[in-house]
Every structure is written in C-alpha cells, then in structure tokens.
Write an enzyme that holds these catalytic residues in place. Structure first.
Site, PDB file in Angstrom:
ATOM      1  N   LYS A 112       0.853  -1.190   0.000  1.00  0.00           N
ATOM      2  CA  LYS A 112       0.000   0.000   0.000  1.00  0.00           C
ATOM      3  C   LYS A 112       0.880   1.228   0.000  1.00  0.00           C
ATOM      4  CE  LYS A 112      -4.032   2.039   0.536  1.00  0.00           C
ATOM      5  NZ  LYS A 112      -3.621   2.882  -0.622  1.00  0.00           N
ATOM      6  N   LYS A 120       5.104   2.409   8.368  1.00  0.00           N
ATOM      7  CA  LYS A 120       3.955   3.259   8.721  1.00  0.00           C
ATOM      8  C   LYS A 120       2.734   2.384   8.992  1.00  0.00           C
ATOM      9  CE  LYS A 120       3.841   6.859   6.075  1.00  0.00           C
ATOM     10  NZ  LYS A 120       3.578   7.755   4.920  1.00  0.00           N
ATOM     11  N   LYS A 152       5.255   2.003  -3.081  1.00  0.00           N
ATOM     12  CA  LYS A 152       5.274   3.416  -3.492  1.00  0.00           C
ATOM     13  C   LYS A 152       5.589   3.497  -4.969  1.00  0.00           C
ATOM     14  CE  LYS A 152       5.042   7.524  -1.456  1.00  0.00           C
ATOM     15  NZ  LYS A 152       4.410   7.708  -0.131  1.00  0.00           N
ATOM     16  N   THR A 187      -4.497  12.788   6.383  1.00  0.00           N
ATOM     17  CA  THR A 187      -3.077  12.871   6.746  1.00  0.00           C
ATOM     18  C   THR A 187      -2.890  13.946   7.807  1.00  0.00           C
ATOM     19  OG1 THR A 187      -2.516  12.203   4.506  1.00  0.00           O
ATOM     20  CG2 THR A 187      -0.742  13.157   5.817  1.00  0.00           C
ATOM     21  N   ASN A 232      -1.714  19.470   0.304  1.00  0.00           N
ATOM     22  CA  ASN A 232      -2.822  18.881   1.084  1.00  0.00           C
ATOM     23  C   ASN A 232      -2.482  18.776   2.573  1.00  0.00           C
ATOM     24  OD1 ASN A 232      -3.810  16.235   2.415  1.00  0.00           O
ATOM     25  ND2 ASN A 232      -5.382  16.606   0.891  1.00  0.00           N
ATOM     26  N   SER A 253      -7.119   5.533   4.075  1.00  0.00           N
ATOM     27  CA  SER A 253      -7.080   4.766   2.822  1.00  0.00           C
ATOM     28  C   SER A 253      -7.532   3.336   3.102  1.00  0.00           C
ATOM     29  CB  SER A 253      -5.657   4.719   2.255  1.00  0.00           C
ATOM     30  OG  SER A 253      -5.415   5.826   1.424  1.00  0.00           O
TER      31      SER A 253
HETATM   32  N1  GLU Z   1       0.924   8.929   0.139  1.00  0.00           N
HETATM   33  C1  GLU Z   1       0.445   8.795   1.482  1.00  0.00           C
HETATM   34  C2  GLU Z   1       1.570   8.392   2.404  1.00  0.00           C
HETATM   35  O1  GLU Z   1       2.719   8.607   2.131  1.00  0.00           O
HETATM   36  C3  GLU Z   1      -0.784   7.920   1.571  1.00  0.00           C
HETATM   37  C4  GLU Z   1      -0.593   6.497   1.169  1.00  0.00           C
HETATM   38  C5  GLU Z   1      -1.891   5.698   1.096  1.00  0.00           C
HETATM   39  O2  GLU Z   1      -2.926   6.233   1.451  1.00  0.00           O
HETATM   40  O3  GLU Z   1      -1.812   4.549   0.692  1.00  0.00           O
HETATM   41  O4  GLU Z   1       1.328   7.910   3.484  1.00  0.00           O
END
Ligand code: GLU
Length: 415
Positions: A70, A94, A106, A190, A221, A349
């Site tokens: 994810k 995370k 990613k 976030t 954002n 998410s």
């Molecule tokens: N891009 C965001 C992060 O770095 C969200 C990732 C997601 O929601 O999967 O955490």
C-alpha cells in the site's frame, strides 16, 4: 563521515537502529532492508503539441508479509529509484506502527506536473497505471495519492485499471473522489492524523495548544489542512511556505485566506505585507510546533542544532536525517516521526478500501472516530516504547512496527 542524504540509505540506517534495540534476527533485518520488487516502466504519452513523449515511472513493493502493498504515487521531476524504494519501505513501517493489514509500496513518475495540461496529466496517469497493471490490484498492491497527485488522478487510474479488467475495481486504489467509492474524511486524513499525534505530544510536554505558535513548511494537502486544523484548535500559525518561499507574520496567518491567495497567484509569497523569509529560516523560527509538510531531507546535521520547536510533527515523508535526529533528541525536541505522524492518510485509505470491499459506506464521524482511536493508540505505544528502550520517538516507532512485521515473517516461515 559526511551524512547521507540518500533516502534509501537513510531508511536502512533507521532499520539498523531499531534492529539493535530489538536484537533482530539478521535474516529478517536483511529482508527488511531491500524491497521485494521494483518495477521500472517507460510509457509513451501524446502531448498537446502533437509530439509523443516517453515517461519513466517506478513502483516499488517493499514487503507484503502482513497484507497487500500500500502506498501513494507521486508525480515529480526529482523522482529516483532510491527515493521510491525508501518511500515504499517507510510505508511498510507506517502501516506497521498503526497496525494496518498492509505492507509498503510506493510509485513515482518522473514528470513536472506544473508544466502539464489536465489532458497531459490524464494521459500520464492512465499510461502509468496500465504499465504497472500486472503487479497491482485490490489484493496485491493498492496505490493512493502522494506529492502532486490527487483524487482526480486516482479516478483516472481506477478507470483505466477497471477497463483493463472489464469490471469496476474500486478497491484497486484509494484517495478516490467520493462518487467513485472514496471515503469521507480521506482528503483531510493525513493532516487530521498528524493533529491527533500533536495533541498527544502536547499533553506529554504540558504544552497548551491554544496560543501555541506554529510554522508549516509546504502548503499542499497535508500542510494546508494541518495549518487549518491547528488554527481551529487555537494555535497561532506564524509562518507558512511552499516551493517559492515562505511568509512570516508574528500576529498570525489565516490559513484559509493564505490558501485562497496561493490558489489565485500560484504561491504563498507576496501575501499582504507579511515578511518574506526563506524555507530554511522558517525551519529555525522560535515556534512551539514545526510541521514539515514538503519533501525529504529538510532537517539535516547542518541546521538541526538551530531548530527551536518543541514538537516537530512530520507530515512529510523523510524530512529529517538520522544525524539530525540525534541532535534533536539531545536537545529535547520531540520529533513525531513520519511513519507515525502522517499515518492518518494511509489509515483512512485502509478504511476506504474496507468500505469498497464491503460496498457499505461510513459517515465522516465514524471515520474520524476510528482514526482517532488508531492514532491515539499508536502514539501511546510508540511513546511507551521510547521510554522503555530510552530512544527517540522514531526509533521507538520502528521498534513497534518492525516487531509486527518480523513476527509475520517468522510465523509464515519466510525466515
Ligand atoms: N501517500 C500517502 C503516504 O505517504 C498515503 C498512502 C496511502 O494512502 O496509501 O502515506
């Protein structure tokens, strides 16, 4: 030795730090130090002027021991393999800190969205998702927004993937518009998660948030919404920046009015008669709370000793280097590490994906309540572990997270 600013080397160093405290099995440490798979793609896109341009994109899948990979997709001219690899690794940790059933992924496309039309952005989004379609899916790898991508980008990507599969695949991507299976609260998630961790940190430090001064680096954002939410809690936002520079006003900045100014002029600078300062100066302001919400490597050994904030809440990924971490820890600054502070995004998410899979949607209050429970619990766990192991909050967050991932790797019999 000169400190490394390579994010891939940085995350490896962070794993080592936590590994030492955990007396981690070397085989597991070796597994965690590399992504499982990195796909590099090139895909042609018709540009508005009639030419065809070949873009390069990447998707890194770090680990899927606990669940599908994810993580977001960023559009940025400076995207590199090592950056995307590191970002995918940060996603694993995370998800681990907040206890989501995911591993990390990613993606990135090397492009400059500021110079592209909507049509070009759409074709790049569709081209990229088609190019990586073999390795993503609701139970394999679920992308989301990141730097310079948003709900519209996700809608195009979901649509392309669905067409390839011949049926709607809402669960393949999160951060979608509400009408296409997005979740209430995802856009603010976030920043909202970051605020929950700041509330907890302020409690521990006996800092009253009403009247506390704040500087925010980055006004996308995460930065804008963090400023907005902190302003609602009574904090005084004294400085804000974007890639063009920063503005400072001792009496406080209204985050909404500044956002309108950025939307109309393209940047935060030249707002009213507010003092113009640099991004570097913003970081060193004598504020209570500093929110880095831009890119990596902003707080390094070169400026860490001059950081005066009591709390550094990392809304961005990787803003602080390991050498800087040591200096901040020695100076008593509480750093809320990225893998904890900005985990609210991936948490909602996850809620979005769950809602997609069951086709039943929650109210915004339900989402916020669930997010708060997860963020408060994660904070407490990390805080306790920092006390238990006598380490900074980042190492503590890695300890919490790596313990989970390591357990999954062990019981699966992978190592
Ligand atoms: N891009 C965001 C992060 O770095 C969200 C990732 C997601 O929601 O999967 O955490």
């Amino acid at each position: 030795m000169h400190e490394s600013l390579n994010p891939f080397e940085i995350v490896q160093q962070q794993i080592c730090e936590a590994g030492k405290c955990l007396v981690l099995d070397p085989a597991i440490e070796a597994i965690l130090k590399e992504p499982k798979r990195v796909l590099i793609v090139s895909f042609p896109v018709k540009m508005d002027d009639g030419t065809t341009k070949v873009f390069k994109g990447l998707r890194s899948q770090h680990n899927d021991a606990i669940g599908p990979c994810k993580g977001g997709i960023r559009f940025h001219p400076d995207v590199t393999i090592d950056e995307v690899k590191a970002l995918s690794m940060w996603m694993t940790f995370k998800c681990g800190v907040v206890g989501l059933p995911y591993g990390g992924g990613k993606g990135g496309v090397i492009c400059n969205p500021k110079e592209m039309s909507q049509g070009e952005l759409e074709r790049v989004s569709r081209g990229f998702i088609e190019a990586i379609s073999a390795i993503i899916g609701p139970d394999k790898d679920i992308p989301a927004p990141d730097v310079y991508t948003n709900a519209q980008t996700m809608a195009w990507m979901m649509d392309t993937f669905s067409r390839l599969k011949g049926s709607n695949q809402f669960g393949v991507i999160t951060g979608k518009p509400l009408i296409l299976g997005g979740s209430l609260g995802r856009n603010e998630a976030t920043a909202q998660g970051c605020i929950y961790t700041i509330i907890k940190a302020a409690e521990k430090l006996n800092l009253t948030l009403a009247g506390a001064t704040v500087a925010v680096q980055g006004y996308g954002n995460a930065g804008f919404i963090s400023a907005r939410l902190l302003h609602e809690l009574g904090c005084k936002i004294v400085a804000v920046s974007d890639s063009c520079g920063a503005v400072f006003n001792e009496d406080g900045i209204d985050p909404h009015l500044l956002y309108d100014h950025k939307r109309t002029t393209g940047s935060c600078i030249n707002y009213l008669n507010y003092k113009r300062i640099t991004n570097e100066e913003l970081l060193e302001l004598p504020v209570d709370i500093l929110v880095p919400a831009a890119l990596e490597n902003q707080i390094t050994s070169a400026n860490a000793a001059r950081i005066k904030a009591k709390i550094v809440a990392e809304a961005a990924n990787g803003p602080t280097t390991p050498d800087a971490d040591k200096i901040l820890y020695a100076n008593g600054t509480m750093v809320l590490p990225d893998i904890l502070a900005n985990a609210g995004g991936v948490t909602v998410s996850y809620f979005e994906w769950v809602q997609n899979l069951m086709n039943y949607y929650w109210s915004e209050q339900e989402v916020l309540d669930k997010l708060q429970v997860i963020m408060f619990n994660a904070f407490e766990k990390v805080y306790e572990s920092s006390k238990q192991f006598q380490v900074d909050m980042r190492t503590a967050a890695y300890i919490v997270s790596i313990s989970r991932v390591a357990q999954a790797i062990k019981v699966r019999g992978i190592a």
